[in-house]
Design a protein around this motif. Structure first.
Motif, PDB file in Angstrom:
ATOM      1  N   ILE A 160     -60.654 -30.647 -21.334  1.00  0.00           N
ATOM      2  CA  ILE A 160     -60.803 -30.836 -22.787  1.00  0.00           C
ATOM      3  C   ILE A 160     -61.905 -29.925 -23.315  1.00  0.00           C
ATOM      4  O   ILE A 160     -61.735 -29.265 -24.333  1.00  0.00           O
ATOM      5  CB  ILE A 160     -61.114 -32.317 -23.105  1.00  0.00           C
ATOM      6  CG1 ILE A 160     -59.913 -33.174 -22.717  1.00  0.00           C
ATOM      7  CG2 ILE A 160     -61.445 -32.492 -24.576  1.00  0.00           C
ATOM      8  CD1 ILE A 160     -60.144 -34.650 -22.847  1.00  0.00           C
ATOM      9  N   TYR A 161     -63.006 -29.844 -22.562  1.00  0.00           N
ATOM     10  CA  TYR A 161     -64.099 -28.972 -23.018  1.00  0.00           C
ATOM     11  C   TYR A 161     -63.607 -27.525 -23.141  1.00  0.00           C
ATOM     12  O   TYR A 161     -63.841 -26.851 -24.139  1.00  0.00           O
ATOM     13  CB  TYR A 161     -65.284 -29.041 -22.039  1.00  0.00           C
ATOM     14  CG  TYR A 161     -66.356 -28.040 -22.379  1.00  0.00           C
ATOM     15  CD1 TYR A 161     -67.290 -28.317 -23.371  1.00  0.00           C
ATOM     16  CD2 TYR A 161     -66.391 -26.787 -21.756  1.00  0.00           C
ATOM     17  CE1 TYR A 161     -68.247 -27.391 -23.711  1.00  0.00           C
ATOM     18  CE2 TYR A 161     -67.352 -25.855 -22.102  1.00  0.00           C
ATOM     19  CZ  TYR A 161     -68.282 -26.160 -23.081  1.00  0.00           C
ATOM     20  OH  TYR A 161     -69.208 -25.228 -23.429  1.00  0.00           O
ATOM     21  N   HIS A 162     -62.894 -27.063 -22.108  1.00  0.00           N
ATOM     22  CA  HIS A 162     -62.469 -25.665 -22.131  1.00  0.00           C
ATOM     23  C   HIS A 162     -61.388 -25.376 -23.153  1.00  0.00           C
ATOM     24  O   HIS A 162     -61.114 -24.216 -23.444  1.00  0.00           O
ATOM     25  CB  HIS A 162     -62.030 -25.218 -20.733  1.00  0.00           C
ATOM     26  CG  HIS A 162     -63.180 -24.907 -19.837  1.00  0.00           C
ATOM     27  ND1 HIS A 162     -63.823 -25.871 -19.111  1.00  0.00           N
ATOM     28  CD2 HIS A 162     -63.842 -23.753 -19.596  1.00  0.00           C
ATOM     29  CE1 HIS A 162     -64.816 -25.317 -18.442  1.00  0.00           C
ATOM     30  NE2 HIS A 162     -64.850 -24.038 -18.710  1.00  0.00           N
ATOM     31  N   SER A 163     -60.758 -26.429 -23.673  1.00  0.00           N
ATOM     32  CA  SER A 163     -59.751 -26.176 -24.715  1.00  0.00           C
ATOM     33  C   SER A 163     -60.436 -25.746 -26.015  1.00  0.00           C
ATOM     34  O   SER A 163     -59.778 -25.289 -26.937  1.00  0.00           O
ATOM     35  CB  SER A 163     -58.897 -27.419 -24.943  1.00  0.00           C
ATOM     36  OG  SER A 163     -59.630 -28.398 -25.630  1.00  0.00           O
ATOM     37  N   PRO A 218     -66.818 -20.912 -20.195  1.00  0.00           N
ATOM     38  CA  PRO A 218     -67.420 -21.999 -20.954  1.00  0.00           C
ATOM     39  C   PRO A 218     -68.333 -21.526 -22.081  1.00  0.00           C
ATOM     40  O   PRO A 218     -68.606 -22.278 -23.007  1.00  0.00           O
ATOM     41  CB  PRO A 218     -68.197 -22.788 -19.889  1.00  0.00           C
ATOM     42  CG  PRO A 218     -68.291 -21.896 -18.719  1.00  0.00           C
ATOM     43  CD  PRO A 218     -67.151 -20.945 -18.774  1.00  0.00           C
ATOM     44  N   GLU A 219     -68.780 -20.264 -22.013  1.00  0.00           N
ATOM     45  CA  GLU A 219     -69.752 -19.823 -23.020  1.00  0.00           C
ATOM     46  C   GLU A 219     -69.076 -19.321 -24.301  1.00  0.00           C
ATOM     47  O   GLU A 219     -69.728 -19.189 -25.327  1.00  0.00           O
ATOM     48  CB  GLU A 219     -70.674 -18.754 -22.426  1.00  0.00           C
ATOM     49  CG  GLU A 219     -70.047 -17.394 -22.133  1.00  0.00           C
ATOM     50  CD  GLU A 219     -69.134 -17.386 -20.909  1.00  0.00           C
ATOM     51  OE1 GLU A 219     -69.112 -18.400 -20.174  1.00  0.00           O
ATOM     52  OE2 GLU A 219     -68.433 -16.377 -20.704  1.00  0.00           O
ATOM     53  N   LYS A 220     -67.772 -19.064 -24.235  1.00  0.00           N
ATOM     54  CA  LYS A 220     -67.105 -18.528 -25.428  1.00  0.00           C
ATOM     55  C   LYS A 220     -66.546 -19.668 -26.292  1.00  0.00           C
ATOM     56  O   LYS A 220     -65.347 -19.907 -26.327  1.00  0.00           O
ATOM     57  CB  LYS A 220     -65.964 -17.599 -25.020  1.00  0.00           C
ATOM     58  CG  LYS A 220     -66.424 -16.318 -24.353  1.00  0.00           C
ATOM     59  CD  LYS A 220     -65.245 -15.395 -24.139  1.00  0.00           C
ATOM     60  CE  LYS A 220     -65.617 -14.231 -23.237  1.00  0.00           C
ATOM     61  NZ  LYS A 220     -64.444 -13.634 -22.605  1.00  0.00           N
ATOM     62  N   TRP A 221     -67.420 -20.368 -26.954  1.00  0.00           N
ATOM     63  CA  TRP A 221     -67.022 -21.524 -27.762  1.00  0.00           C
ATOM     64  C   TRP A 221     -66.337 -21.058 -29.043  1.00  0.00           C
ATOM     65  O   TRP A 221     -66.869 -20.214 -29.758  1.00  0.00           O
ATOM     66  CB  TRP A 221     -68.269 -22.350 -28.078  1.00  0.00           C
ATOM     67  CG  TRP A 221     -67.975 -23.581 -28.858  1.00  0.00           C
ATOM     68  CD1 TRP A 221     -68.003 -23.717 -30.220  1.00  0.00           C
ATOM     69  CD2 TRP A 221     -67.610 -24.858 -28.330  1.00  0.00           C
ATOM     70  NE1 TRP A 221     -67.676 -24.998 -30.567  1.00  0.00           N
ATOM     71  CE2 TRP A 221     -67.426 -25.724 -29.420  1.00  0.00           C
ATOM     72  CE3 TRP A 221     -67.427 -25.357 -27.027  1.00  0.00           C
ATOM     73  CZ2 TRP A 221     -67.055 -27.061 -29.262  1.00  0.00           C
ATOM     74  CZ3 TRP A 221     -67.060 -26.687 -26.882  1.00  0.00           C
ATOM     75  CH2 TRP A 221     -66.879 -27.521 -27.978  1.00  0.00           C
ATOM     76  N   VAL A 222     -65.135 -21.574 -29.331  1.00  0.00           N
ATOM     77  CA  VAL A 222     -64.462 -21.166 -30.563  1.00  0.00           C
ATOM     78  C   VAL A 222     -64.051 -22.354 -31.426  1.00  0.00           C
ATOM     79  O   VAL A 222     -63.282 -22.215 -32.361  1.00  0.00           O
ATOM     80  CB  VAL A 222     -63.209 -20.308 -30.285  1.00  0.00           C
ATOM     81  CG1 VAL A 222     -63.597 -18.949 -29.749  1.00  0.00           C
ATOM     82  CG2 VAL A 222     -62.245 -21.017 -29.355  1.00  0.00           C
ATOM     83  N   ILE A 246     -61.113 -38.172 -14.054  1.00  0.00           N
ATOM     84  CA  ILE A 246     -61.874 -38.176 -15.299  1.00  0.00           C
ATOM     85  C   ILE A 246     -62.653 -36.875 -15.461  1.00  0.00           C
ATOM     86  O   ILE A 246     -62.605 -36.237 -16.517  1.00  0.00           O
ATOM     87  CB  ILE A 246     -62.802 -39.406 -15.336  1.00  0.00           C
ATOM     88  CG1 ILE A 246     -61.920 -40.655 -15.276  1.00  0.00           C
ATOM     89  CG2 ILE A 246     -63.658 -39.392 -16.593  1.00  0.00           C
ATOM     90  CD1 ILE A 246     -62.646 -41.944 -15.295  1.00  0.00           C
ATOM     91  N   GLY A 247     -63.323 -36.443 -14.387  1.00  0.00           N
ATOM     92  CA  GLY A 247     -64.133 -35.225 -14.471  1.00  0.00           C
ATOM     93  C   GLY A 247     -63.295 -34.023 -14.866  1.00  0.00           C
ATOM     94  O   GLY A 247     -63.642 -33.281 -15.794  1.00  0.00           O
ATOM     95  N   CYS A 248     -62.185 -33.822 -14.186  1.00  0.00           N
ATOM     96  CA  CYS A 248     -61.366 -32.644 -14.473  1.00  0.00           C
ATOM     97  C   CYS A 248     -60.730 -32.736 -15.855  1.00  0.00           C
ATOM     98  O   CYS A 248     -60.538 -31.722 -16.522  1.00  0.00           O
ATOM     99  CB  CYS A 248     -60.291 -32.462 -13.405  1.00  0.00           C
ATOM    100  SG  CYS A 248     -61.011 -32.017 -11.827  1.00  0.00           S
ATOM    101  N   SER A 300     -52.338 -28.946 -23.297  1.00  0.00           N
ATOM    102  CA  SER A 300     -52.303 -30.069 -22.356  1.00  0.00           C
ATOM    103  C   SER A 300     -53.155 -31.222 -22.868  1.00  0.00           C
ATOM    104  O   SER A 300     -52.847 -32.386 -22.609  1.00  0.00           O
ATOM    105  CB  SER A 300     -52.750 -29.629 -20.961  1.00  0.00           C
ATOM    106  OG  SER A 300     -54.058 -29.152 -21.000  1.00  0.00           O
ATOM    107  N   THR A 301     -54.213 -30.906 -23.634  1.00  0.00           N
ATOM    108  CA  THR A 301     -54.989 -31.987 -24.235  1.00  0.00           C
ATOM    109  C   THR A 301     -54.134 -32.757 -25.240  1.00  0.00           C
ATOM    110  O   THR A 301     -54.194 -33.993 -25.305  1.00  0.00           O
ATOM    111  CB  THR A 301     -56.245 -31.423 -24.925  1.00  0.00           C
ATOM    112  OG1 THR A 301     -56.981 -30.665 -23.969  1.00  0.00           O
ATOM    113  CG2 THR A 301     -57.128 -32.525 -25.460  1.00  0.00           C
ATOM    114  N   MET A 302     -53.319 -32.040 -25.992  1.00  0.00           N
ATOM    115  CA  MET A 302     -52.427 -32.732 -26.922  1.00  0.00           C
ATOM    116  C   MET A 302     -51.440 -33.608 -26.161  1.00  0.00           C
ATOM    117  O   MET A 302     -51.076 -34.704 -26.617  1.00  0.00           O
ATOM    118  CB  MET A 302     -51.645 -31.728 -27.779  1.00  0.00           C
ATOM    119  CG  MET A 302     -52.465 -30.912 -28.762  1.00  0.00           C
ATOM    120  SD  MET A 302     -53.735 -31.819 -29.655  1.00  0.00           S
ATOM    121  CE  MET A 302     -52.770 -33.042 -30.517  1.00  0.00           C
ATOM    122  N   MET A 303     -51.022 -33.147 -24.978  1.00  0.00           N
ATOM    123  CA  MET A 303     -50.122 -33.981 -24.169  1.00  0.00           C
ATOM    124  C   MET A 303     -50.847 -35.224 -23.680  1.00  0.00           C
ATOM    125  O   MET A 303     -50.278 -36.316 -23.646  1.00  0.00           O
ATOM    126  CB  MET A 303     -49.586 -33.188 -22.979  1.00  0.00           C
ATOM    127  CG  MET A 303     -48.536 -32.184 -23.389  1.00  0.00           C
ATOM    128  SD  MET A 303     -47.984 -31.196 -21.995  1.00  0.00           S
ATOM    129  CE  MET A 303     -47.104 -32.426 -21.046  1.00  0.00           C
TER     130      MET A 303
END
Lengths: 312, 411
Positions: free
Chosen positions: A53-56, A66-70, A46-48, A287-290
């Protein structure tokens, strides 16, 4: 289904019998022993997943940033990339065909073996054998079999049909079916074994009753046996579905996505964007879409399982 | 046993004192695994072993595309090798910025790399914020077309002297049952061939404007239209070469089944291995015979940071050694690539290498696209090119449109 529902019922009965304060400490050893696994599940799975997902939503390149939010940029790019769209289209074709063909072929083979034939063990071994091969080996074997100069095409031509043409791996329109053939060959034996186990679980009395009523064997299978095998089918379905979504090595070995981008699949897109293109954000978005597509498969399954037992 | 050990230790101490730095094992990863490449690496290994240290070879089979992810994940995963090959350019950019690579500036200053490395752009690619982080070892140029004398003789036409003559000779080749243009279908090959055609047909100025300055409007211009149309023509010429790997495509040229192949100077190794002579069995035309320009991509060694000062010293020793004149000559003759320093004698090199050296000396050079584009942009270009070269329904103008999009978003 029946097995699971009796288990849960038994658990419910125990729960009702237990006194509230003791409940947490009951089977303490077992619970302590389960802690590492619980921890693993929470952190690793779950954590990973959440981390990914966050990094996507970031512009991570070779290193996570993590700081470059787009926001949704990565997803917008993903869904406007032709290669990803082709991958999805291929996955749908490959998935639908694999699902139907694996179930049909697997069940038919199982039913044939279930007719108390001689040498069942030998046939079972032969049919299950491809499953012992990795996808890489399978892909290479079928690359040769489907090669127009060495494989099926040249054999049929040498038998006299000189205009026979069967060259799926070099034709972008049908290349995904060439991969499908290899996938089915590799996987249907395993489905057959699951089905065979299910068939063996059917009470012989039912067969006797059907015979007494004069119902032909094929009708018995379709209208009586198959409905009784629902849990087996669901298990097989989940096995096949997860295999479909993660299909990667087969494609790499057989065509490496070619000709052109005609046989690309999503898993390959993820790997290549993450490591070759050094664009983690894009790979994570894919991979989030997967993951979403896996959830689409899993949620109905969980619903069926739990909903079934509640009704039971 | 003990005396033996003592003796051994004593001798080690002696050699340590003698060679100042202690004997260290360095694990070096690279993806040079083909015959000629492996022979070239041995030159490095022998030279390094001669210093009393030990070169532990960590060859990774497969192309750079396979090896790079392994190398990078080892560095990121906290299990760095002591030295590794990468293409100089932007592949290691983020690793350097994250402080994972050893700073080689003091070695570079001591050895005077600034003065000897030619072209200086190679060293620029190793430089981040004024510090030098890699040792360039060779120059590989893409801008070559390799022509089979046998194929053209069989077709009854002269061996062409440039791209346009090659196109004109194509029908005769086809009539003789030859594949005019051999082209492996791996993405890096089609993307590379396109890049070569751009420099040759649109000219270095337009190419620089697009690739270095990321000017998407220039892609829409007439020069690029011509390039995309030429690429569409090349696509039809290559339609029947059903091979994947570059060396199999080269083999079609070597055996005379194909007229020519657009491929970098590493193809030369294959011709040499097959016992062919430049000018007799095959011809090489730099810049497709149109614009005699070569790009100066190539390989470089990076040294991931280590805690051990002894290892660090050995890493620096290796870095200096890689650029020393004798090692440069021995390595590059085997590898078929050009040396990174202009002051070494390569008179034993063959015709094609001599042509390359002449162009290098004349200064008609461009940076490699590894140096210009991020790996991300390169992968987008590869995706487009592999699709374009394999699907004849994509028109030249549609591909041009999509290429302009990529350049507009490039970094």
């Amino acid at each position: 289904m029946s097995l699971i529902s009796t288990e849960t019922e038994a658990m419910h009965r125990q729960d009702r019998g237990a006194k509230k304060p003791i409940r947490l400490f009951r089977n303490l050893n077992a619970k302590v022993a389960a802690l590492p696994m619980i921890f693993t599940a929470l952190v690793i799975f779950i954590g990973c997943t959440l981390w990914t997902i966050y990094h996507s939503f970031t512009k991570s390149r070779l290193l996570p940033a993590p700081e470059k939010w787009v926001g949704l940029d990565q997803y917008e790019r993903l869904w406007s990339t032709r290669r990803w769209l082709v991958s999805i289209e291929n996955l749908v074709i490959y998935g639908a065909c694999t699902l139907v063909l694996s179930l049909v072929i697997g069940f038919t083979l199982a039913a044939l073996l279930d007719r108390k034939i001689r040498g069942e063990n030998i046939f079972r071994t032969i049919i299950l054998y491809p499953f012992a091969l990795s996808f890489i080996v399978t892909g290479l074997v079928w690359q040769w079999i489907l090669n127009p100069e060495f494989g099926i095409q040249s054999i049929v031509q040498s038998l006299g049909w000189e205009r026979f043409a069967f060259d799926p791996l070099n034709n972008g329109q049908i290349v995904i079916y060439g991969i499908l053939i290899a996938g089915i060959w590799q996987g249907s034996g395993f489905i057959m074994v699951i089905m065979l186990a299910g068939l063996r679980g059917i009470d012989q009395e039912i067969w006797k009753a059907a015979r007494v009523d004069g119902i032909p064997a094929w009708k018995t299978y379709i209208f009586i046996v198959i409905p009784m095998m629902k849990p087996v089918f669901i298990t097989a379905l989940v096995m096949i579905a997860s295999g479909i979504i993660k299909v990667y090595d087969l494609v790499v070995a057989q065509t490496s996505g070619g000709p052109g981008i005609a046989s690309e699949v999503p898993a390959k897109y993820v790997i290549e964007k993450m490591f070759e293109a050094q664009n983690l954000g894009q790979g994570f978005a894919a991979s989030t879409m997967m993951l979403v597509s896996v959830l689409v498969v899993l949620i109905p399954y969980i619903y069926l399982q739990l909903g079934g037992s509640r009704r039971g | 046993m003990t005396t033996l050990l003592k003796g051994f230790l004593a001798s080690t101490v002696l050699t340590t004192v003698a060679s100042v730095s202690s004997a260290v094992e360095l694990e070096v990863t690279h993806w040079w695994t083909s015959g000629g490449e492996a022979a070239a690496v041995v030159e490095f290994a022998n030279a390094f072993n001669a210093t009393g240290n030990t070169w532990v070879d960590g060859a990774i089979a497969g192309s750079g595309g396979t090896a790079r992810p392994i190398i990078i994940s080892r560095i990121l995963g906290g299990d760095p090798m002591h030295a590794t090959q990468l293409n100089h350019g932007r592949q290691a950019e983020e690793l350097v910025e994250a402080g994972l690579m050893l700073d080689l500036t003091d070695v570079a200053e001591a050895e005077g790399w600034k003065e000897i490395v030619n072209p200086s752009s190679l060293l620029d690619s190793c430089t981040v914020d004024g510090r030098i982080y890699c040792a360039p070892v060779n120059i590989h140029s893409w801008q070559w077309i390799w022509l089979s004398h046998k194929a053209f003789a069989d077709a009854g036409v002269e061996v062409p002297g440039n791209w346009n003559e090659f196109i004109a000779a194509a029908p005769a080749l086809e009539a003789a049952g030859k594949v005019p243009l051999a082209m492996g279908q791996q993405p890096w090959q089609t993307a590379g061939a396109f890049d070569v055609m751009t420099i040759a047909l649109a000219g270095p100025e337009v190419w620089t404007d697009v690739v270095m300055n990321k000017n998407a409007d220039a892609v829409q211009g007439a020069a690029y239209t011509e390039v995309f149309e030429a690429a569409a023509t090349a696509r039809t010429l290559a339609a029947n070469s059903n091979v994947q790997d570059w060396n199999l495509a080269t083999n079609l040229v070597i055996t005379g089944q194909a007229g020519g192949q657009i491929m970098g100077d590493w193809a030369q190794g294959e011709f040499a291995l097959a016992g062919k002579t430049a000018g007799v069995d095959y011809t090489c035309l730099p810049g497709l015979g149109v614009n005699q320009v070569i790009s100066t991509g190539g390989d470089a060694f990076y040294f991931p940071k280590q805690d051990d000062p002894a290892i660090e010293a050995a890493q620096k020793e290796l870095a200096a050694l890689l650029l020393s004149p004798e090692v440069q000559v021995a390595f590059n003759l085997k590898k078929g690539s050009l040396p990174v320093r202009g002051d070494v004698d390569l008179s034993t090199a063959n015709d094609c290498m001599q042509k390359g050296l002449e162009i290098l000396a004349s200064g008609a050079i461009l940076p490699g696209s590894d140096q210009a584009f991020s790996p991300d942009t390169q992968s987008e270009i590869k995706d487009l090119m592999v699709e374009f070269w394999n699907d004849s329904t994509i028109s030249a103008s549609a591909a041009q449109e999509r290429y302009a999009d990529i350049i507009a978003n490039a970094d």
